[in-house]
Motif scaffolding. Structure first.
Motif, PDB file in Angstrom:
ATOM      1  N   ARG A 143       0.813  -1.229   0.000  1.00  0.00           N
ATOM      2  CA  ARG A 143       0.000   0.000   0.000  1.00  0.00           C
ATOM      3  C   ARG A 143       0.837   1.264   0.000  1.00  0.00           C
ATOM      4  O   ARG A 143       0.362   2.316  -0.436  1.00  0.00           O
ATOM      5  CB  ARG A 143      -0.890   0.015   1.243  1.00  0.00           C
ATOM      6  N   SER A 144       2.052   1.192   0.515  1.00  0.00           N
ATOM      7  CA  SER A 144       2.848   2.416   0.729  1.00  0.00           C
ATOM      8  C   SER A 144       3.609   2.827  -0.526  1.00  0.00           C
ATOM      9  O   SER A 144       4.849   2.957  -0.505  1.00  0.00           O
ATOM     10  CB  SER A 144       3.809   2.213   1.891  1.00  0.00           C
ATOM     11  N   ASP A 152       0.410  -7.274  -3.651  1.00  0.00           N
ATOM     12  CA  ASP A 152      -0.173  -7.696  -2.385  1.00  0.00           C
ATOM     13  C   ASP A 152       0.226  -9.155  -2.143  1.00  0.00           C
ATOM     14  O   ASP A 152      -0.197 -10.049  -2.873  1.00  0.00           O
ATOM     15  CB  ASP A 152      -1.705  -7.552  -2.483  1.00  0.00           C
TER      16      ASP A 152
HETATM   17  N1  LIG Z   1       8.601  -3.970  14.767  1.00  0.00           N
HETATM   18  C1  LIG Z   1       9.087  -4.836  15.647  1.00  0.00           C
HETATM   19  O1  LIG Z   1       9.424  -4.476  16.779  1.00  0.00           O
HETATM   20  C2  LIG Z   1       9.220  -6.279  15.262  1.00  0.00           C
HETATM   21  C3  LIG Z   1       9.332  -7.244  16.264  1.00  0.00           C
HETATM   22  C4  LIG Z   1       9.447  -8.581  15.896  1.00  0.00           C
HETATM   23  C5  LIG Z   1       9.482  -8.935  14.564  1.00  0.00           C
HETATM   24  N2  LIG Z   1       9.384  -7.976  13.609  1.00  0.00           N
HETATM   25  C6  LIG Z   1       9.418  -8.382  12.195  1.00  0.00           C
HETATM   26  O2  LIG Z   1      10.267  -7.499  11.489  1.00  0.00           O
HETATM   27  C7  LIG Z   1       9.736  -7.236  10.183  1.00  0.00           C
HETATM   28  C8  LIG Z   1       9.565  -5.737   9.990  1.00  0.00           C
HETATM   29  O3  LIG Z   1       8.803  -5.218  11.058  1.00  0.00           O
HETATM   30  P1  LIG Z   1       7.988  -3.864  10.900  1.00  0.00           P
HETATM   31  O4  LIG Z   1       7.377  -3.598  12.216  1.00  0.00           O
HETATM   32  O5  LIG Z   1       8.846  -2.838  10.242  1.00  0.00           O
HETATM   33  O6  LIG Z   1       6.863  -4.367   9.870  1.00  0.00           O
HETATM   34  P2  LIG Z   1       5.457  -3.685   9.523  1.00  0.00           P
HETATM   35  O7  LIG Z   1       5.608  -2.218   9.576  1.00  0.00           O
HETATM   36  O8  LIG Z   1       4.396  -4.303  10.369  1.00  0.00           O
HETATM   37  O9  LIG Z   1       5.222  -4.209   8.033  1.00  0.00           O
HETATM   38  C9  LIG Z   1       6.203  -4.021   7.029  1.00  0.00           C
HETATM   39  C10 LIG Z   1       5.527  -3.910   5.696  1.00  0.00           C
HETATM   40  O10 LIG Z   1       4.864  -5.134   5.375  1.00  0.00           O
HETATM   41  C11 LIG Z   1       4.056  -4.823   4.276  1.00  0.00           C
HETATM   42  N3  LIG Z   1       2.861  -5.658   4.148  1.00  0.00           N
HETATM   43  C12 LIG Z   1       1.861  -5.844   5.033  1.00  0.00           C
HETATM   44  N4  LIG Z   1       0.878  -6.568   4.471  1.00  0.00           N
HETATM   45  C13 LIG Z   1       1.276  -6.834   3.186  1.00  0.00           C
HETATM   46  C14 LIG Z   1       0.698  -7.524   2.104  1.00  0.00           C
HETATM   47  N5  LIG Z   1      -0.501  -8.076   2.179  1.00  0.00           N
HETATM   48  N6  LIG Z   1       1.391  -7.580   0.947  1.00  0.00           N
HETATM   49  C15 LIG Z   1       2.592  -7.006   0.847  1.00  0.00           C
HETATM   50  N7  LIG Z   1       3.201  -6.340   1.825  1.00  0.00           N
HETATM   51  C16 LIG Z   1       2.547  -6.262   2.992  1.00  0.00           C
HETATM   52  C17 LIG Z   1       3.580  -3.377   4.444  1.00  0.00           C
HETATM   53  O11 LIG Z   1       3.846  -2.746   3.206  1.00  0.00           O
HETATM   54  P3  LIG Z   1       2.970  -1.483   2.702  1.00  0.00           P
HETATM   55  O12 LIG Z   1       3.139  -0.456   3.792  1.00  0.00           O
HETATM   56  O13 LIG Z   1       3.610  -1.118   1.421  1.00  0.00           O
HETATM   57  O14 LIG Z   1       1.548  -1.945   2.540  1.00  0.00           O
HETATM   58  C18 LIG Z   1       4.426  -2.866   5.607  1.00  0.00           C
HETATM   59  O15 LIG Z   1       4.953  -1.584   5.399  1.00  0.00           O
HETATM   60  C19 LIG Z   1       8.419  -8.003  10.099  1.00  0.00           C
HETATM   61  O16 LIG Z   1       8.639  -9.230   9.434  1.00  0.00           O
HETATM   62  C20 LIG Z   1       8.045  -8.262  11.552  1.00  0.00           C
HETATM   63  O17 LIG Z   1       7.286  -9.431  11.741  1.00  0.00           O
HETATM   64  C21 LIG Z   1       9.244  -6.663  13.923  1.00  0.00           C
END
Ligand SMILES: NC(=O)c1ccc[n+]([C@@H]2O[C@H](COP(=O)([O-])OP(=O)(O)OC[C@H]3O[C@@H](n4cnc5c(N)ncnc54)[C@H](OP(=O)(O)O)[C@@H]3O)[C@@H](O)[C@H]2O)c1
Length: 237
Positions: free
Chosen positions: A33-34, A60
């Motif tokens: 989406r972004s 997606d």
């Molecule tokens: N944040 C944390 O503290 C944390 C902790 C543990 C693990 N992780 C892991 O680290 C990674 C990055 O974390 P984050 O918090 O930066 O992730 P996030 O912001 O939750 O998601 C990253 C991106 O995933 C994309 N996404 C979501 N649904 C989608 C779909 N249906 N198709 C394609 N893209 C999709 C979105 O892209 P668009 O915006 O373009 O839609 C979003 O910007 C993830 O794998 C998460 O599980 C993060």
């Protein structure tokens, strides 16, 4: 050298895209989406690193049966990456009892089936290099507040190790399991601070610690099928 980062427009993916650009990589940035955030990031990188190539692709990953076509075309048109980072994620806040069939499809689509079809397109084209799955420290647990999310990440962890074995020696496949890096969008700062305080190291996981983990994997040529818990010790709880 070229990297593909899924879900790369914002947050951790955005940081990693900048990190790879500084290192001289071309970047294929996947977004869903972004689109405008992704375009803004790429124009910033294009301005800074004029000799490198930057490309945006949109799809997606929930629609996982359509994903292979997009990535096959990308690989055929602009070449294979040397590094793939499976970062895209959706943190679905539902217990297993509340999980609907569409939720099951969505979580497995984003976190397992899409990485599988992307990796397969890469491997079948003779891809060489590194695949890194971004997991979650909670894969060590059986917490069910985000039940289907966690089940799909556990599956991605197992799959990561299985292809590490099957696709050696040409591709190394590893995972990074972060702890609290950034607050989930649904939660406030107080919740996140409490989670951080309760980790053994009582510290927020730094974005630079995630990129350090990526660099360690890339530099360590004998490492495959491993998961780095970059989580302030949260997996020990
Ligand atoms: N944040 C944390 O503290 C944390 C902790 C543990 C693990 N992780 C892991 O680290 C990674 C990055 O974390 P984050 O918090 O930066 O992730 P996030 O912001 O939750 O998601 C990253 C991106 O995933 C994309 N996404 C979501 N649904 C989608 C779909 N249906 N198709 C394609 N893209 C999709 C979105 O892209 P668009 O915006 O373009 O839609 C979003 O910007 C993830 O794998 C998460 O599980 C993060």
């Amino acid at each position: 050298m070229k990297v593909l980062i899924t879900g790369g427009a914002k947050r951790i993916g955005n940081y990693l895209a900048k990190h790879f650009a500084v290192k001289g990589y071309d970047v294929i940035l996947h977004v869903n989406r972004s689109i405008s955030e992704g375009e803004a990031l790429l124009s910033e990188l294009k301005n800074k690193y004029k000799d490198q190539n930057f490309k945006l692709i949109q799809c997606d990953l929930n629609e996982w049966k359509k994903v292979a076509k997009v990535f096959k075309e990308t690989f055929d048109n602009i070449g294979l990456p040397d590094v793939i980072i499976h970062n895209a994620s959706y943190y679905l806040n539902k217990s297993l009892a509340d999980t609907q069939e569409d939720d099951m499809e969505q979580m497995m689509g984003i976190h397992l089936f899409s990485p599988m079809v992307i990796n397969k397109a890469f491997y079948k084209r003779g891809g060489k290099g590194n695949i890194i799955s971004i997991l979650d420290t909670a894969i060590q647990t059986n917490q069910t507040s985000h039940g289907m999310y966690l089940l799909s990440k556990k599956s991605l962890a197992d799959y990561t190790q299985m292809i590490a074995r099957e696709w050696a020696p040409t591709i190394r496949v590893n995972g990074i399991a972060p702890g609290p890096v950034l607050p989930p969008e649904e939660k406030d700062a107080a919740y996140f601070n409490e989670v951080v305080k309760n980790t053994p190291l009582q510290s927020q996981v730094q974005l630079s610690s995630i990129s350090d983990s990526v660099d360690f994997i890339l530099q360590n040529k004998n490492m495959t099928g491993q998961v780095i818990y970059c989580d302030s010790g949260q997996h020990l709880l």
